[in-house]
Design a protein around this motif. Structure first.
Motif, PDB file in Angstrom:
ATOM      1  N   TYR A 224      27.789  34.089  29.812  1.00  0.00           N
ATOM      2  CA  TYR A 224      29.340  34.183  28.992  1.00  0.00           C
ATOM      3  C   TYR A 224      28.964  35.302  27.425  1.00  0.00           C
ATOM      4  CZ  TYR A 224      30.662  31.555  32.099  1.00  0.00           C
ATOM      5  OH  TYR A 224      30.897  30.224  33.956  1.00  0.00           O
ATOM      6  N   ILE A 225      30.062  35.845  27.214  1.00  0.00           N
ATOM      7  CA  ILE A 225      30.129  36.442  26.257  1.00  0.00           C
ATOM      8  C   ILE A 225      30.319  35.720  25.339  1.00  0.00           C
ATOM      9  CG2 ILE A 225      30.998  38.480  26.701  1.00  0.00           C
ATOM     10  CD1 ILE A 225      28.700  39.833  23.874  1.00  0.00           C
ATOM     11  N   THR A 226      31.398  35.400  24.271  1.00  0.00           N
ATOM     12  CA  THR A 226      32.356  35.339  23.064  1.00  0.00           C
ATOM     13  C   THR A 226      32.745  35.338  21.881  1.00  0.00           C
ATOM     14  OG1 THR A 226      34.045  33.205  23.145  1.00  0.00           O
ATOM     15  CG2 THR A 226      31.435  32.966  22.287  1.00  0.00           C
ATOM     16  N   ASN A 227      34.203  35.821  21.666  1.00  0.00           N
ATOM     17  CA  ASN A 227      34.033  36.168  20.268  1.00  0.00           C
ATOM     18  C   ASN A 227      35.871  35.471  20.209  1.00  0.00           C
ATOM     19  OD1 ASN A 227      34.381  37.723  18.401  1.00  0.00           O
ATOM     20  ND2 ASN A 227      33.713  39.809  18.758  1.00  0.00           N
TER      21      ASN A 227
ATOM     22  N   TRP B 188      25.057  31.277  27.252  1.00  0.00           N
ATOM     23  CA  TRP B 188      26.474  31.737  26.251  1.00  0.00           C
ATOM     24  C   TRP B 188      26.270  32.663  24.562  1.00  0.00           C
ATOM     25  CZ3 TRP B 188      31.930  30.598  26.366  1.00  0.00           C
ATOM     26  CH2 TRP B 188      32.451  30.266  27.606  1.00  0.00           C
ATOM     27  N   VAL B 189      26.696  33.716  24.737  1.00  0.00           N
ATOM     28  CA  VAL B 189      26.151  34.332  23.490  1.00  0.00           C
ATOM     29  C   VAL B 189      27.577  34.411  22.740  1.00  0.00           C
ATOM     30  CG1 VAL B 189      25.493  36.889  23.286  1.00  0.00           C
ATOM     31  CG2 VAL B 189      24.248  36.080  24.421  1.00  0.00           C
ATOM     32  N   ILE B 190      27.375  34.015  21.490  1.00  0.00           N
ATOM     33  CA  ILE B 190      28.696  34.227  20.211  1.00  0.00           C
ATOM     34  C   ILE B 190      28.318  36.162  19.425  1.00  0.00           C
ATOM     35  CG2 ILE B 190      29.794  33.647  18.505  1.00  0.00           C
ATOM     36  CD1 ILE B 190      28.311  30.727  19.142  1.00  0.00           C
ATOM     37  N   GLY B 191      29.528  36.498  19.962  1.00  0.00           N
ATOM     38  CA  GLY B 191      29.263  37.491  19.086  1.00  0.00           C
ATOM     39  C   GLY B 191      29.485  39.339  20.345  1.00  0.00           C
ATOM     40  N   THR B 192      30.414  40.067  20.150  1.00  0.00           N
ATOM     41  CA  THR B 192      30.338  41.017  20.808  1.00  0.00           C
ATOM     42  C   THR B 192      30.342  42.270  20.278  1.00  0.00           C
ATOM     43  OG1 THR B 192      32.668  41.584  20.350  1.00  0.00           O
ATOM     44  CG2 THR B 192      32.492  40.575  22.637  1.00  0.00           C
ATOM     45  N   GLY B 193      29.192  42.635  19.428  1.00  0.00           N
ATOM     46  CA  GLY B 193      28.510  44.113  19.063  1.00  0.00           C
ATOM     47  C   GLY B 193      27.803  44.031  19.798  1.00  0.00           C
ATOM     48  N   SER B 194      26.893  45.354  19.323  1.00  0.00           N
ATOM     49  CA  SER B 194      26.164  46.329  20.222  1.00  0.00           C
ATOM     50  C   SER B 194      25.300  44.911  20.768  1.00  0.00           C
ATOM     51  CB  SER B 194      25.244  47.131  19.850  1.00  0.00           C
ATOM     52  OG  SER B 194      24.810  46.882  18.072  1.00  0.00           O
ATOM     53  N   GLU B 195      23.962  43.738  19.475  1.00  0.00           N
ATOM     54  CA  GLU B 195      23.078  42.989  20.018  1.00  0.00           C
ATOM     55  C   GLU B 195      23.832  42.079  20.816  1.00  0.00           C
ATOM     56  OE1 GLU B 195      20.288  42.758  18.963  1.00  0.00           O
ATOM     57  OE2 GLU B 195      20.085  44.401  17.929  1.00  0.00           O
TER      58      GLU B 195
END
Ligand code: ZN
Length: 360
Positions: A209-212, A186-193
């Protein structure tokens, strides 16, 4: 050196000016001309004056901005580089500690390193600049002129996965087919990084999963779909769907969000903290959270910057994505501006991923 156009700030107070001036800088065996320079959250925060750590180079009353760049060699005193070669200049410059002397200034042990465009070293947002070949990484001239500007943000991801590889070896980590299939990242934050971290987690075989806490637009959803990454708006979906996390990566720096997701890490899970936000609201850590971390052997680690090898890995990965996913890697670059544009550094709209300045 002749007068050049440059974007400068007065660190740490902030502000931004376009100037045309002669810039005194460290000498180098190369003169580089940027093709593209990226604008990121750090640049905007420096301009806003909201960071405490940036400072001007010694003796200078300004700091040239910019730490993300892809350049062409404009002049060379080094037989290994020819005029026109495509290169990435590195951000961090060595201090005197053992890690710096070993070329691992990303792991500097006393904080004495300097960072171009951030701490005590002029950055890359200028027409031309001198550079030492010690701090450049070569890019094969195979259509990477545009996506190559993502090398700097992606090298952070490569370093973080090096850290993950070391830490996850404290126990048997993969699935029972010795791959990451069936493991959840899981990746928190949907900016470029956040995008680059999630694409790399998928690349490593994780169900990703990417989440915001807000929805994202069609364009961004389409990019994620092409890379096989799932999106969840956690302000809408119940967190139960985020059960069984094996690898959690935070790019937000928000304590309450990190704690919420970290409490769902599985046995031997790894939490990598990358995002920072000194102004974020604090969140209380409970005894049961500590119990969860201890009883499940969870590793929590910070990771910043990357070494030359991570720049090289990032270039290889960009080349692979560039050739395998059509132009979806290019579509992370949502906004191309020129030094003549007004309001270059204005807060991006929520659907913008990466703004770059074209210097051609
Ligand atoms: Zn150091």
């Amino acid at each position: 050196m002749e007068p050049v156009t440059a974007f400068v700030t007065n660190a740490p107070r902030g502000g931004v000016n376009k100037v045309r001036t002669e810039i005194e800088d460290d000498p180098g065996d190369l003169i580089l001309k940027p093709v593209f320079t990226g604008i990121c959250g750090t640049d905007r925060s420096i301009i806003a004056g909201s960071l405490s750590f940036p400072f001007n180079p010694p003796g200078s009353d300004y700091l040239v901005l910019g730490h993300e760049a892809i350049c062409r060699v404009y002049d060379s005193q080094n037989s290994r580089y020819r005029v026109g070669d495509l290169v990435i200049p590195m951000v961090r410059r060595k201090g005197k500690c053992i890690n710096c002397r070993m070329g691992r200034q990303d792991n500097c042990s006393d904080g004495d390193k300097r960072e171009a465009g951030v701490t005590g070293k002029h950055g890359f947002m200028r027409e031309l600049f001198p550079e030492s070949s010690e701090y450049v990484v070569r890019v094969p001239d195979l259509g990477l002129e545009k996506v190559g500007v993502l090398t700097e943000p992606l090298k952070n991801v490569m370093k973080a996965f090096e850290v993950f590889d070391r830490i996850s070896q404290r126990s048997y980590y993969p699935s029972d087919d010795y791959s990451m299939n069936g493991k959840n990242a899981w990746v928190i934050g949907t900016g470029s990084e956040g995008f680059l971290y999630s694409m790399m987690a998928r690349e490593r075989g994780f169900e990703t999963y990417i989440t915001n806490r807000h929805p994202i637009d069609e364009n961004r959803l389409e990019i994620l779909e092409k890379f096989g990454v799932n999106f969840m708006d956690y302000s809408k979906s119940p967190l139960e769907s985020a059960d069984n996390i094996d690898l959690l990566i935070d790019t937000s720096g928000d304590p309450s969000t990190v704690l919420r997701f970290a409490s769902r890490l599985r046995h031997n899970g790894v939490l990598i903290l990358f995002g920072t936000n000194e102004k974020a609201q604090s969140a209380p850590m409970s005894g049961s959270f500590i119990d969860h971390v201890v009883e499940k052997n969870i590793s929590i680690v910070g990771s910043v910057d990357g070494a030359k090898m991570h720049y090289e890995q990032a270039i290889s990965q960009l080349m692979k994505w560039h050739h395998s996913n059509g132009n979806s890697i290019e579509s992370l670059i949502t906004n191309i501006k020129t030094p003549e544009n007004d309001n270059l550094f204005e807060r991006r709209d929520v659907n913008n991923i990466k703004t770059v300045i074209s210097w051609q």
